[in-house]
Enzyme design. Sequence first.
Site, PDB file in Angstrom:
ATOM      1  N   HIS A  18      66.391  15.973 -26.485  1.00  0.00           N
ATOM      2  CA  HIS A  18      67.669  15.686 -25.815  1.00  0.00           C
ATOM      3  C   HIS A  18      67.743  14.212 -25.418  1.00  0.00           C
ATOM      4  CE1 HIS A  18      67.439  20.118 -24.402  1.00  0.00           C
ATOM      5  NE2 HIS A  18      68.404  20.067 -25.305  1.00  0.00           N
ATOM      6  N   LYS A  42      74.475  34.759 -17.461  1.00  0.00           N
ATOM      7  CA  LYS A  42      73.204  34.361 -18.069  1.00  0.00           C
ATOM      8  C   LYS A  42      72.588  33.223 -17.247  1.00  0.00           C
ATOM      9  CE  LYS A  42      71.376  32.515 -22.359  1.00  0.00           C
ATOM     10  NZ  LYS A  42      71.737  31.872 -23.614  1.00  0.00           N
ATOM     11  N   ARG A  91      68.381  19.545 -35.318  1.00  0.00           N
ATOM     12  CA  ARG A  91      66.955  19.554 -35.649  1.00  0.00           C
ATOM     13  C   ARG A  91      66.703  20.070 -37.058  1.00  0.00           C
ATOM     14  NH1 ARG A  91      64.167  23.320 -32.291  1.00  0.00           N
ATOM     15  NH2 ARG A  91      66.140  24.382 -32.296  1.00  0.00           N
ATOM     16  N   SER A 129      64.058  23.845 -26.020  1.00  0.00           N
ATOM     17  CA  SER A 129      63.948  24.340 -24.647  1.00  0.00           C
ATOM     18  C   SER A 129      63.398  25.767 -24.623  1.00  0.00           C
ATOM     19  CB  SER A 129      65.310  24.292 -23.951  1.00  0.00           C
ATOM     20  OG  SER A 129      65.732  22.972 -23.773  1.00  0.00           O
TER      21      SER A 129
END
Length: 154
Positions: A18, A42, A91, A129
Site C-alpha cells: 500500500h 464486517k 499485484r 493484508s
Amino acid sequence: MERIAVFPGSFDPITRGHESVVLRAIDLFDKIIIAVGTNANKPGFFPLDKRIEWIKKTFKEHEKIEIRNFEGLTIDFCREIGAKFLLRGIRTGADFEYERSIAQMNKALMQEIETVFILTTPELTPISSTILRDIYKHGGDIKPFIPKAIHGDY
C-alpha cells in the site's frame, strides 16, 4: 481543477505494498485521500482508529496525503469530496480482473471517474493484508511487511 485521487481500502493492516503504491503515485495527483472503508456488517480485525493512526504515521511527512474514513459506496464518497480519480494497486492477474470489473462499474455509476492502476513492485507482490492478519493471529512477525513507521506498534 485540483486532481484528487481516492485510494480506498480497509488497510487491515496497511502494508508496504500500500505504502509503495501511494508513494509512487504521489506526483500524479494534487492530493491523495486514503479512504478507509467501514462496513457495519464486517468489522475489521484491527480497530478502525488504530488503522487510521498507522496510516497517518506512515505518511506523516507528505502534505498531499489525507486520511479519511467512509461508509457506503466508494463512488459516492468520491462525489462528496470532488475526486475524479481512483487509485488502485495491482499485484496479480487475478487482482487486475477483479479491479477491472469494479472500475467499469464505477465508470457506469460516475462517468467522470477514472481509475488509475499502479503495478506492485515485484518484491512486494506476495504481501496482502489477509496474509498478514493470519501471520499476526498465529504469533508471527509481520514487521518485514509493514511500513517502517509503524514497527514500534507491533
